[in-house]
Design a protein around this motif. Structure first.
Motif, PDB file in Angstrom:
ATOM      1  N   PHE A   1      -1.027   7.789  -4.517  1.00  0.00           N
ATOM      2  CA  PHE A   1      -1.197   6.336  -4.586  1.00  0.00           C
ATOM      3  C   PHE A   1      -2.338   6.063  -5.558  1.00  0.00           C
ATOM      4  CE2 PHE A   1      -3.058   2.425  -2.794  1.00  0.00           C
ATOM      5  CZ  PHE A   1      -1.937   1.624  -2.777  1.00  0.00           C
TER       6      PHE A   1
ATOM      7  N   LYS B   1       0.248   7.329   5.321  1.00  0.00           N
ATOM      8  CA  LYS B   1      -0.571   7.510   4.106  1.00  0.00           C
ATOM      9  C   LYS B   1      -1.815   8.280   4.500  1.00  0.00           C
ATOM     10  CE  LYS B   1      -2.323   3.669   2.171  1.00  0.00           C
ATOM     11  NZ  LYS B   1      -3.765   3.602   2.485  1.00  0.00           N
TER      12      LYS B   1
ATOM     13  N   CYS C   1       0.812  -1.220   0.000  1.00  0.00           N
ATOM     14  CA  CYS C   1       0.000   0.000   0.000  1.00  0.00           C
ATOM     15  C   CYS C   1       0.843   1.266   0.000  1.00  0.00           C
ATOM     16  CB  CYS C   1      -0.924   0.032   1.203  1.00  0.00           C
ATOM     17  SG  CYS C   1      -1.941  -1.424   1.331  1.00  0.00           S
TER      18      CYS C   1
ATOM     19  N   ARG D   1      -0.924  -8.399   1.882  1.00  0.00           N
ATOM     20  CA  ARG D   1      -1.274  -7.943   3.228  1.00  0.00           C
ATOM     21  C   ARG D   1      -2.474  -8.747   3.706  1.00  0.00           C
ATOM     22  NH1 ARG D   1      -4.819  -8.051   0.457  1.00  0.00           N
ATOM     23  NH2 ARG D   1      -6.021  -6.411  -0.544  1.00  0.00           N
TER      24      ARG D   1
ATOM     25  N   GLU E   1     -10.486   2.411   4.637  1.00  0.00           N
ATOM     26  CA  GLU E   1      -9.713   1.614   3.701  1.00  0.00           C
ATOM     27  C   GLU E   1     -10.575   0.727   2.840  1.00  0.00           C
ATOM     28  OE1 GLU E   1      -6.702   1.547   2.912  1.00  0.00           O
ATOM     29  OE2 GLU E   1      -5.691   2.563   4.539  1.00  0.00           O
TER      30      GLU E   1
ATOM     31  N   ILE F   1      -3.041  -7.732  -3.447  1.00  0.00           N
ATOM     32  CA  ILE F   1      -4.118  -6.794  -3.748  1.00  0.00           C
ATOM     33  C   ILE F   1      -4.762  -7.184  -5.075  1.00  0.00           C
ATOM     34  CG2 ILE F   1      -4.595  -4.385  -4.357  1.00  0.00           C
ATOM     35  CD1 ILE F   1      -2.381  -3.637  -2.344  1.00  0.00           C
TER      36      ILE F   1
ATOM     37  N   HIS G   1      -3.119   2.829  -7.198  1.00  0.00           N
ATOM     38  CA  HIS G   1      -3.670   1.501  -7.485  1.00  0.00           C
ATOM     39  C   HIS G   1      -4.553   0.967  -6.366  1.00  0.00           C
ATOM     40  CE1 HIS G   1       0.192   0.441  -5.482  1.00  0.00           C
ATOM     41  NE2 HIS G   1      -0.579  -0.461  -4.891  1.00  0.00           N
ATOM     42  N   CYS G   2      -5.079   1.847  -5.526  1.00  0.00           N
ATOM     43  CA  CYS G   2      -5.924   1.380  -4.432  1.00  0.00           C
ATOM     44  C   CYS G   2      -7.193   0.730  -4.972  1.00  0.00           C
ATOM     45  CB  CYS G   2      -6.297   2.546  -3.522  1.00  0.00           C
ATOM     46  SG  CYS G   2      -7.254   1.991  -2.110  1.00  0.00           S
ATOM     47  N   ARG G   3      -7.507  -0.424  -4.425  1.00  0.00           N
ATOM     48  CA  ARG G   3      -8.716  -1.149  -4.856  1.00  0.00           C
ATOM     49  C   ARG G   3      -9.817  -1.067  -3.801  1.00  0.00           C
ATOM     50  NH1 ARG G   3      -7.327  -5.144  -8.596  1.00  0.00           N
ATOM     51  NH2 ARG G   3      -5.511  -4.421  -9.741  1.00  0.00           N
ATOM     52  N   GLN G   4      -9.604  -0.254  -2.774  1.00  0.00           N
ATOM     53  CA  GLN G   4     -10.587  -0.127  -1.689  1.00  0.00           C
ATOM     54  C   GLN G   4     -10.980  -1.508  -1.141  1.00  0.00           C
ATOM     55  OE1 GLN G   4     -12.711   2.930  -4.301  1.00  0.00           O
ATOM     56  NE2 GLN G   4     -13.251   3.588  -2.249  1.00  0.00           N
ATOM     57  N   CYS G   5      -9.955  -2.176  -0.651  1.00  0.00           N
ATOM     58  CA  CYS G   5     -10.110  -3.574  -0.219  1.00  0.00           C
ATOM     59  C   CYS G   5     -11.031  -3.732   0.983  1.00  0.00           C
ATOM     60  CB  CYS G   5      -8.759  -4.140   0.184  1.00  0.00           C
ATOM     61  SG  CYS G   5      -7.534  -4.069  -1.102  1.00  0.00           S
TER      62      CYS G   5
HETATM   63 FE1  SF4 Z   1      -3.830  -1.174  -0.590  1.00  0.00          FE
HETATM   64 FE2  SF4 Z   1      -6.247  -2.312  -0.664  1.00  0.00          FE
HETATM   65 FE3  SF4 Z   1      -5.483  -0.749   1.334  1.00  0.00          FE
HETATM   66 FE4  SF4 Z   1      -6.019   0.270  -1.067  1.00  0.00          FE
HETATM   67  S1  SF4 Z   1      -7.443  -0.683   0.338  1.00  0.00           S
HETATM   68  S2  SF4 Z   1      -4.351   0.849   0.274  1.00  0.00           S
HETATM   69  S3  SF4 Z   1      -5.192  -1.372  -2.356  1.00  0.00           S
HETATM   70  S4  SF4 Z   1      -4.637  -2.791   0.709  1.00  0.00           S
END
Ligand code: SF4
Ligand code: SF4
Ligand code: SF4
Length: 290
Positions: free
Chosen positions: A259, A194, A16, A26, A51, A273, A261-265
């Motif tokens: 940042f 972050k 991340c 992660r 997140e 990810i 490439h966040c996929r909103q995991c």
């Molecule tokens: Fe990384 Fe997913 Fe967290 Fe976004 S939500 S910062 S892609 S682990």
């Protein structure tokens, strides 16, 4: 300007924070059910938008269950070697739940090499900083959506602190002051920081440049501008277009790294990810408490 934080070797292992997210995974542990504020985009039933993609937490874990889950995942020949980070991101606010600290203590004793990561709304950051130092937290995400309390009051309907409920501008001002103080203290401590900012069209667009300047000045490492997922109080707002999001990230890239490439995991995501393990448990209701 505060010291830019985080050792490069650790950052490289953290997907991340720009670490190779094709190689480094992660593991999120959903141990923190309660929250102490109310964000307009949160529907109170699902994961913390700090997140996580709203709507999907499988099952709350106790600290003991979380430790058992880490043990199980780390023993898996396919997944274990990929996991570099253990993160607590909800489903409520991790700092508002003692289970967070207990979980990190248990994981730290058994797997000291795993990077400890946490995501918070920041309200309790100043008062929990010494605990974070004690557990050896490495990376921190703070969701900061506004600097101006007049904007903040449109996002946060209430803020619970020290047994009192604060509403309107007063509540937003308290939250924002603690977020900024917490970020400053975390940077001094050497945490890698972050900043997540949920872009809410027509509400906080104009705040984004000032937020990026402020957090850079305080010592944050990277910023993650996330698109609003319309729901709850903001169900009728249109989400930002990908073009608008891209443009905003580009504009602010010069101030602080963005940042992208966040996929909103999910707050219980495990693995690389975008390639998480399947989970099939019933959704839990989020608890809001003082
Ligand atoms: Fe990384 Fe997913 Fe967290 Fe976004 S939500 S910062 S892609 S682990
Ligand atoms: Fe929901 Fe609390 Fe997270 Fe805001 S901080 S998105 S209210 S869980
Ligand atoms: Fe990534 Fe946030 Fe999870 Fe940490 S808490 S591993 S930064 S998504």
């Amino acid at each position: 300007m505060a010291k830019r934080c985080g050792s490069m070797s650790n950052i490289q292992g953290h997907p991340c924070f720009g670490g190779n997210h094709h190689k480094n995974g992660r593991m999120h542990l959903a141990v923190a059910p309660r929250c102490n504020i109310k964000c307009g985009y949160c529907n109170r039933r699902h994961d913390c938008a700090n997140e996580s993609r709203p709507g999907v937490t499988s099952r709350l874990l106790t600290p003991g269950e979380a430790a058992a889950k880490v043990r199980e995942v780390m023993a898996s020949p396919a997944i274990g070697p990929l996991i570099k980070v253990v993160g607590i991101a909800g489903p409520g606010d991790p700092l508002h739940n003692e289970e967070t600290f207990e979980t990190f203590r248990l994981i730290g004793e058994e797997f000291p090499h795993l990077i400890k990561c946490l995501s918070t709304n920041g309200l309790l950051l100043p008062e929990r900083m010494s605990l974070l130092e004690e557990i050896g937290l490495h990376s921190l995400t703070v969701t900061l959506n506004a600097l101006d309390p007049r904007v903040g009051k449109r996002i946060y309907s209430h803020v619970c602190h020290d047994g009192a409920i604060h509403r309107g501008e007063a509540g937003a001002a308290l939250l924002i002051a603690n977020q900024l103080d917490g970020i400053r203290q975390a940077a001094k401590l050497g945490l890698t920081i972050k900043i997540n900012t949920v872009l809410i069209p027509g509400v906080n667009d104009d705040e984004i440049p000032a937020i990026s300047r402020k957090v850079r000045e305080l010592g944050a490492f990277v910023m993650n501008i996330m698109p609003l997922i319309p729901q709850a109080d903001f169900a009728n707002l249109a989400p930002p277009t990908p073009e608008r999001l891209d443009a905003l990230r580009q504009e602010n890239e010069k101030t602080i790294g963005q940042f992208k490439h966040c996929r909103q995991c999910r707050s219980d995501a495990v693995g690389l990810i975008g390639q998480d393990l399947p989970v099939a448990q019933p959704t839990q209701e989020l608890l809001f408490t003082q």
